[in-house]
Design a protein around this motif. Structure first.
Motif, PDB file in Angstrom:
ATOM      1  N   ASN A 182     -20.927  13.243  -2.404  1.00 54.76           N
ATOM      2  CA  ASN A 182     -20.454  14.571  -2.783  1.00 54.76           C
ATOM      3  C   ASN A 182     -19.419  15.088  -1.783  1.00 54.76           C
ATOM      4  N   GLN A 183     -19.684  14.881  -0.478  1.00 54.74           N
ATOM      5  CA  GLN A 183     -18.715  15.295   0.534  1.00 54.74           C
ATOM      6  C   GLN A 183     -17.403  14.534   0.381  1.00 54.74           C
ATOM      7  N   PHE A 184     -17.513  13.255   0.047  1.00 54.77           N
ATOM      8  CA  PHE A 184     -16.330  12.435  -0.178  1.00 54.77           C
ATOM      9  C   PHE A 184     -15.497  13.007  -1.323  1.00 54.77           C
ATOM     10  N   LEU A 185     -16.151  13.374  -2.411  1.00 52.47           N
ATOM     11  CA  LEU A 185     -15.434  13.922  -3.564  1.00 52.47           C
ATOM     12  C   LEU A 185     -14.805  15.270  -3.242  1.00 52.47           C
ATOM     13  N   ILE A 186     -15.519  16.098  -2.448  1.00 47.60           N
ATOM     14  CA  ILE A 186     -14.966  17.398  -2.039  1.00 47.60           C
ATOM     15  C   ILE A 186     -13.689  17.200  -1.229  1.00 47.60           C
ATOM     16  N   MET A 187     -13.734  16.244  -0.288  1.00 51.51           N
ATOM     17  CA  MET A 187     -12.573  16.004   0.559  1.00 51.51           C
ATOM     18  C   MET A 187     -11.397  15.474  -0.254  1.00 51.51           C
ATOM     19  N   ILE A 188     -11.681  14.582  -1.210  1.00 54.18           N
ATOM     20  CA  ILE A 188     -10.602  14.068  -2.060  1.00 54.18           C
ATOM     21  C   ILE A 188      -9.965  15.210  -2.847  1.00 54.18           C
ATOM     22  N   SER A 189     -10.806  16.073  -3.384  1.00 52.50           N
ATOM     23  CA  SER A 189     -10.294  17.197  -4.165  1.00 52.50           C
ATOM     24  C   SER A 189      -9.408  18.108  -3.317  1.00 52.50           C
ATOM     25  N   ASP A 190      -9.880  18.422  -2.101  1.00 56.35           N
ATOM     26  CA  ASP A 190      -9.104  19.292  -1.213  1.00 56.35           C
ATOM     27  C   ASP A 190      -7.786  18.644  -0.816  1.00 56.35           C
ATOM     28  N   LEU A 191      -7.849  17.347  -0.484  1.00 54.25           N
ATOM     29  CA  LEU A 191      -6.636  16.656  -0.055  1.00 54.25           C
ATOM     30  C   LEU A 191      -5.677  16.450  -1.213  1.00 54.25           C
ATOM     31  N   ALA A 192      -6.209  16.273  -2.417  1.00 57.48           N
ATOM     32  CA  ALA A 192      -5.344  16.131  -3.588  1.00 57.48           C
ATOM     33  C   ALA A 192      -4.504  17.392  -3.784  1.00 57.48           C
ATOM     34  N   ASP A 193      -5.122  18.546  -3.552  1.00 54.74           N
ATOM     35  CA  ASP A 193      -4.376  19.802  -3.667  1.00 54.74           C
ATOM     36  C   ASP A 193      -3.269  19.885  -2.621  1.00 54.74           C
ATOM     37  N   THR A 194      -3.586  19.400  -1.416  1.00 49.97           N
ATOM     38  CA  THR A 194      -2.593  19.421  -0.340  1.00 49.97           C
ATOM     39  C   THR A 194      -1.452  18.460  -0.637  1.00 49.97           C
ATOM     40  N   LEU A 195      -1.807  17.243  -1.072  1.00 54.65           N
ATOM     41  CA  LEU A 195      -0.776  16.243  -1.339  1.00 54.65           C
ATOM     42  C   LEU A 195       0.093  16.624  -2.531  1.00 54.65           C
ATOM     43  N   ALA A 196      -0.447  17.440  -3.423  1.00 58.68           N
ATOM     44  CA  ALA A 196       0.341  17.877  -4.575  1.00 58.68           C
ATOM     45  C   ALA A 196       1.598  18.616  -4.133  1.00 58.68           C
ATOM     46  N   GLN A 197       1.543  19.195  -2.948  1.00 59.10           N
ATOM     47  CA  GLN A 197       2.718  19.894  -2.425  1.00 59.10           C
ATOM     48  C   GLN A 197       3.848  18.913  -2.114  1.00 59.10           C
ATOM     49  N   PHE A 198       3.482  17.641  -1.887  1.00 58.34           N
ATOM     50  CA  PHE A 198       4.481  16.613  -1.608  1.00 58.34           C
ATOM     51  C   PHE A 198       4.840  15.822  -2.871  1.00 58.34           C
ATOM     52  N   GLY A 199       4.296  16.224  -3.995  1.00 53.11           N
ATOM     53  CA  GLY A 199       4.583  15.525  -5.238  1.00 53.11           C
ATOM     54  C   GLY A 199       3.613  14.424  -5.577  1.00 53.11           C
ATOM     55  N   ALA A 200       2.522  14.298  -4.800  1.00 56.04           N
ATOM     56  CA  ALA A 200       1.535  13.249  -5.071  1.00 56.04           C
ATOM     57  C   ALA A 200       0.539  13.736  -6.112  1.00 56.04           C
TER      58      ALA A 200
END
Length: 405
Positions: free
Chosen positions: A291-309
């Motif tokens: 669950n922590q792994f999925l939370i971190m992926i979700s948070d980082l996905a939002d951050t990386l979206a700023q770079f177009g990922a």
């Protein structure tokens, strides 16, 4: 403790650790030489009976017998009991031989990727150690190769367990700039990915090995992000995907074994992947860690979206691993996962088995074991479980291509 004494204590610890490393590395090297004499290189020693080929190729035994009598196709040797046995390389020769003579069945027998079918990159991930990422990656790659596919395995874990199972000792057999880091680095020492790919003892599988050098990608990336200039491979999360694209015509599948952490390399793997398998042991602490792994992926996905990922996978599936069918708490946690994630949990589970443990000691997969190396019934049950899991994953991959399973 004085500052000098503290420094000396730290120095003593460092010296002791270095000594331990030297001792253990030498012992592992000696063990490797004993296991794989005389060249100290691993070989595929398992042979295949006619009945094995009937199952793998789905052709009648009478067909194989007639081919032997007529002297057509790869010819088997004879075991001590006079039974026909085939080497692993002959299995692939048989696939191609039969496909050439059975046009209506050619795609099943020789199923390699066709024009218009995209390269598929499968990442096994979870940042908790012991979730069977490497075991899953190895068994999937071996299974796919036995089905006739071309597979590239990329070891992204500095601990290099995948590399070890392929018969390489990371600190001795993998030199400087010979891991995938060589193809991802930011300086003028970067190499083409094709230059660090190695053939393995297992027909159909190539390997990009790993070792501690992979940590350099974690150290170098922050400095690169601080710079304004960008090279042709792009930002850190784009680099692995772009490197893989340079060899995509040579493979049907790429299998990524990720580290037990959510660093830059893991994020690059998640971005490069077209399919994601999250391995989970159905125990409370492991599910909570997932669950922590999925939370971190979700948070980082939002951050990386700023770079177009954008993480865009053809499938994301959870695989229950090291499952004891008779363990009540495990049954409960498996039920929780299935209730919450429904069809995103694979139907089949990877069972816990003494056969898998025995294979691990021998640095083999289940598909390499001879029946006498572990208990016959244990091996049979473990292979059945592995076949079911890998067959289900292969069906997902075939579905992406638009093929009927």
């Amino acid at each position: 403790m004085s500052e000098t004494a503290a420094y000396n204590a730290i120095g003593d610890t460092a010296a002791k650790i270095e000594d331990y490393t030297d001792r253990l590395s030498a012992e592992l090297q000696a063990m490797r030489h004993r296991i794989y004499p005389p060249e100290a290189r691993k070989q595929f020693t398992r042979t295949f009976s006619t009945l094995d080929l009937v199952k793998l190729l789905n052709v009648p035994e009478s067909t194989l017998r007639a081919m032997t009598i007529d002297g057509k196709g790869p010819q088997p040797s004879r075991a001590d009991n006079n039974r026909r046995i085939y080497q692993v390389g002959q299995l692939l020769e048989l696939r191609q031989f039969l496909a050439d003579r059975r046009p209506d069945d050619a795609l099943r027998l020789w199923p390699r990727r066709k024009d218009g079918e995209k390269l598929q990159v499968v990442a096994t991930a979870n940042f908790k150690g012991g979730s069977s990422k490497t075991t899953t990656s190895i068994h999937l790659s071996h299974y796919l190769a036995l089905q006739g596919y071309r597979v590239l395995c990329i070891d992204l874990d500095p601990q290099a367990s995948m590399t070890s199972i392929f018969g390489l000792q990371p600190e001795f057999d993998v030199g400087e700039n010979e891991t995938v880091y060589a193809a991802l680095r930011y300086d003028n020492e970067r190499r083409a990915l094709a230059d660090v790919i190695r053939e393995t003892y297992f027909p159909g599988i190539d390997l990009v090995p790993g070792n501690l050098e992979l940590m350099d990608f974690e150290f170098d990336t922050p400095a690169y992000l601080a710079q304004r200039e960008r090279d042709e491979l792009g930002l850190f999360f784009e680099r692995l995907k772009n490197a893989i694209a340079s060899v995509e015509n040579d493979y049907d599948f790429v299998v990524l074994d990720t580290p037990p952490s959510l660093g830059y390399a893991t994020l690059a793997a998640l971005y490069a992947a077209t399919g994601l398998i999250v391995t989970v042991h159905p125990a409370m602490l492991d599910v909570a860690s997932c669950n922590q792994f999925l939370i971190m992926i979700s948070d980082l996905a939002d951050t990386l979206a700023q770079f177009g990922a954008r993480f865009d996978h053809d499938f994301l599936k959870f695989l229950m691993t090291r499952v004891n069918p008779n363990d009540g708490p495990q049954k409960y946690m498996s039920g929780v996962m299935r209730r919450l994630f429904e069809d995103d949990v694979l139907v089949y589970e990877a069972i816990e088995s003494t056969a898998i443990a025995g294979a691990g000691v021998a640095k083999k997969s289940l598909y390499e074991l001879e029946s006498g190396e572990v208990g016959r019934e244990a091996l049979k049950r473990a292979i059945e479980s592995a076949d079911n899991v890998n067959g289900e994953i292969l069906a997902l991959l075939q579905n992406v291509w638009g093929r009927a399973p």
